[in-house]
Scaffold this motif. Structure first.
Motif, PDB file in Angstrom:
ATOM      1  N   GLU A  52      12.617  -6.865   3.580  1.00 33.73           N
ATOM      2  CA  GLU A  52      11.409  -7.143   4.374  1.00 33.73           C
ATOM      3  C   GLU A  52      10.894  -8.558   4.108  1.00 33.73           C
ATOM      4  O   GLU A  52      10.590  -9.315   5.032  1.00 33.73           O
ATOM      5  N   TYR A  56      13.586 -10.730   6.766  1.00 32.72           N
ATOM      6  CA  TYR A  56      12.790 -10.791   7.996  1.00 32.72           C
ATOM      7  C   TYR A  56      11.821 -11.980   8.031  1.00 32.72           C
ATOM      8  O   TYR A  56      11.268 -12.304   9.081  1.00 32.72           O
ATOM      9  N   SER A  57      11.558 -12.606   6.870  1.00 33.60           N
ATOM     10  CA  SER A  57      10.679 -13.790   6.882  1.00 33.60           C
ATOM     11  C   SER A  57      11.474 -15.066   7.107  1.00 33.60           C
ATOM     12  O   SER A  57      10.891 -16.136   7.294  1.00 33.60           O
ATOM     13  N   ARG A 113       2.510 -12.953   7.082  1.00 31.95           N
ATOM     14  CA  ARG A 113       3.417 -11.902   7.561  1.00 31.95           C
ATOM     15  C   ARG A 113       3.440 -10.705   6.597  1.00 31.95           C
ATOM     16  O   ARG A 113       3.140  -9.580   6.980  1.00 31.95           O
ATOM     17  N   ILE A 114       3.775 -10.972   5.346  1.00 37.43           N
ATOM     18  CA  ILE A 114       3.996  -9.886   4.394  1.00 37.43           C
ATOM     19  C   ILE A 114       2.702  -9.406   3.731  1.00 37.43           C
ATOM     20  O   ILE A 114       2.472  -8.204   3.595  1.00 37.43           O
ATOM     21  N   ALA A 117       0.932  -7.249   6.140  1.00 40.47           N
ATOM     22  CA  ALA A 117       1.644  -5.984   6.365  1.00 40.47           C
ATOM     23  C   ALA A 117       1.483  -5.045   5.167  1.00 40.47           C
ATOM     24  O   ALA A 117       1.279  -3.838   5.333  1.00 40.47           O
ATOM     25  N   ALA A 120      -2.048  -3.640   5.112  1.00 37.43           N
ATOM     26  CA  ALA A 120      -2.229  -2.639   6.175  1.00 37.43           C
ATOM     27  C   ALA A 120      -1.497  -1.337   5.829  1.00 37.43           C
ATOM     28  O   ALA A 120      -2.054  -0.248   5.989  1.00 37.43           O
ATOM     29  N   GLU A 121      -0.267  -1.464   5.324  1.00 38.80           N
ATOM     30  CA  GLU A 121       0.515  -0.257   5.019  1.00 38.80           C
ATOM     31  C   GLU A 121      -0.127   0.540   3.885  1.00 38.80           C
ATOM     32  O   GLU A 121      -0.349   1.752   3.995  1.00 38.80           O
ATOM     33  N   ARG A 149       7.000  -3.958  -4.713  1.00 35.06           N
ATOM     34  CA  ARG A 149       6.552  -5.064  -3.853  1.00 35.06           C
ATOM     35  C   ARG A 149       6.403  -6.356  -4.665  1.00 35.06           C
ATOM     36  O   ARG A 149       6.792  -7.439  -4.203  1.00 35.06           O
ATOM     37  N   THR A 236      -6.759  -6.196   5.333  1.00 35.95           N
ATOM     38  CA  THR A 236      -5.703  -7.077   5.839  1.00 35.95           C
ATOM     39  C   THR A 236      -6.195  -8.523   5.892  1.00 35.95           C
ATOM     40  O   THR A 236      -5.520  -9.446   5.434  1.00 35.95           O
TER      41      THR A 236
ATOM     42  N   SER B  82       6.903   6.484   6.168  1.00 35.12           N
ATOM     43  CA  SER B  82       8.178   5.756   6.113  1.00 35.12           C
ATOM     44  C   SER B  82       9.361   6.661   5.765  1.00 35.12           C
ATOM     45  O   SER B  82      10.495   6.198   5.749  1.00 35.12           O
TER      46      SER B  82
END
Lengths: 261, 243
Positions: A52, A56-57, A113-114, A117, A120-121, A149, A236, B82
């Motif tokens: 991630e 993806y970045s 971006r991360i 996210a 928020a997650e 993370r 966020t 998830s």
């Protein structure tokens, strides 16, 4: 005479709130470091987060460092040509990209971006009781959610920055050769000759620290969010703003540390 | 024969700032029985449950539980977005490395069958399920480790009356099959009557009445009578604050 204490009262509350938040963040940081370094580890989660953050970045980091390298080449040429010092363009591009632009631009992009996210997650998991559910299923949320993370952030940011370094220098090279009409071989050789290991090391060290800051603040704000959708939105925003500010502050601190190296 | 106490709360207090939520909760739940705590919103039901689960630390008092093997069905099911349904059900077994993934999936499908779900839902994600199905998956996850104690937080909230009855029946069946002790918090009286061996009423942070379902209808406790009748008139005054 009646003394209006409203202002002092508000100031006192604000100060207390600040120190409370700072204390909570320090405790959370300690816990995050401890749980990142002690077993059990969750390789699947770490892998998912590495993809991630790292994979993806990559497009957004590549684009920003490419154009930053190109702009630096142009601006340096515009300034240095006044003193007949055009030959230093490759040096300035090299130093600016490896020491500053790649780490900082990548960090700000990843924070947007991360960091957002993650907040928020984790924030959604908090308000929908999924974090409580983890505890009841014999799983420490700090180890399962925060550890992977933070580990992924610290490991993948230097990789992103290393790729950003190469792409940023290529951006400078492209502008130097196509627009400013430098000799391609001479440009590459001078870049190589100017390159010092400390340029790369300082950029990568910054990247690891920034990776820690971004993931930590994303997790912290998400983990402590409350109040439903509005709370998650606030978490966020806080994650992105606070990590961006801290990235810039720590960039100065680290630059000063590496200044004479 | 003396009954064995599985869960015990003694003089449990919990406050948030100046707001006293629990004011000395005393409750014993015997092994194998199903106790339902009823009470209006803000009376301390959720806080009591969180203290029992260790998610909140009481300010004072003692909580004892004779087992560490517990299951929990959350109000909104709290499934992990998830992960697929079967990974949710087998989560505790997988994370604690008790079995491998193949065995875990097989067991998850068995547990899903126990709550009336087919194996076709095993590989879908929670976002694709209806509210009732999520509750069933949550129940399957709660019973996956064959727990000694299962907690239920408002198990029928947000469900239509028929689905509520389906969930109530599932709770009764699964708890009986496992021989587990169950503690439920709810304000749904139909659910309480169906699930409970004993019902306890929480009011202003204290257990003010406890008895069997049969005793519930005969009690002269005015608070319980008002709550069971669902009447606005009585000793329980709802706080309505105008801004």
């Amino acid at each position: 005479m009646k003394l209006d204490l409203g202002f002092i009262d508000a100031l006192g509350r604000m100060t207390l709130r600040f120190f409370k938040s700072a204390g909570e963040l320090v405790i959370f940081t300690g816990q995050a470091i401890y749980h990142s370094l002690t077993p059990p580890f969750y390789p699947k989660e770490i892998g998912r987060m590495m993809v991630e953050i790292g994979f993806y970045s990559l497009p957004v980091v590549a684009l920003t460092t490419l154009f930053s390298g190109m702009v630096i080449a142009l601006q340096t040429y515009a300034g240095f040509s006044q003193f007949s010092a055009e030959g230093s363009v490759s040096l300035v591009v090299l130093v600016a990209v490896t020491r500053e632009l790649a780490p900082v631009m990548a960090a700000l992009m990843v924070a947007g971006r991360i960091g957002a996210a993650m907040a928020a997650e984790i924030g959604t998991m908090r308000v929908t009781e999924q974090i409580d559910a983890l505890s009841t299923l014999n799983t420490n949320p700090m180890k399962y959610l925060i550890g992977p993370r933070v580990i992924a952030g610290v490991l993948m940011m230097p990789v992103l920055v290393l790729i950003g370094d190469i792409i940023g220098i290529c951006g400078g090279y492209l502008v130097g050769v196509t627009k400013l009409e430098f000799n391609a071989t001479t440009y590459l050789i001078s870049t190589w000759n100017y390159l010092k290991p400390m340029d790369i090391i300082s950029g990568m060290t910054k990247a690891a620290v920034f990776g820690f800051i971004i993931t930590l603040l994303g997790c912290y704000n998400g983990f402590n969010s409350k109040g439903g959708a509005q709370g998650v939105g606030q978490a966020t925003t806080n994650a992105v703003v606070s990590s961006s500010i801290l990235v810039l502050i720590f960039n100065y601190i680290l630059t000063e540390m590496f200044f004479k190296m | 024969m003396k009954k064995e106490i599985q869960i015990s709360m003694k003089d449990v207090h919990k406050s948030f700032g100046s707001h006293h939520v629990l004011n000395g909760v005393d409750l014993d739940v015997y092994k194998g029985e199903s106790v339902v705590i009823i009470g209006g919103s803000g009376t301390g039901k959720s806080v009591s449950l969180k203290c029992l689960l260790g998610l909140l630390t009481p300010d004072s008092g003692t909580i004892k539980m004779n087992t560490k093997n517990i299951g929990m069905l959350f109000q909104g099911a709290a499934l992990f977005d998830s992960l697929t349904v079967w990974e949710n059900v087998a989560f505790a077994l997988l994370q604690n490395r008790l079995i491998n993934r193949t065995e875990a999936k097989k067991l998850a499908i068995e547990k899903l069958a126990q709550v009336g779900l087919g194996k076709e839902v095993a590989d879908v994600y929670p976002a694709d399920l209806s509210g009732g199905m999520k509750k069933r998956v949550g129940l399957a996850r709660a019973i996956a480790t064959n727990p000694d104690v299962i907690f239920f937080d408002e198990p029928t909230t947000g469900l239509d009356p028929i689905m509520s009855d389906v969930i109530n029946n599932l709770i009764v069946d699964t708890v009986k099959k496992l021989g587990a002790t169950a503690l439920t918090i709810t304000h749904d009286m139909a659910s309480a009557r169906k699930i409970a061996d004993r019902i306890a009423m929480l009011y202003q942070g204290k257990i003010i009445w406890i008895g069997s379902v049969a005793e519930l209808d005969k009690t002269d406790n005015a608070f319980v009578r008002q709550f069971v009748a669902g009447s606005a008139n009585g000793p329980i005054k709802m706080e309505v604050k105008a801004n």
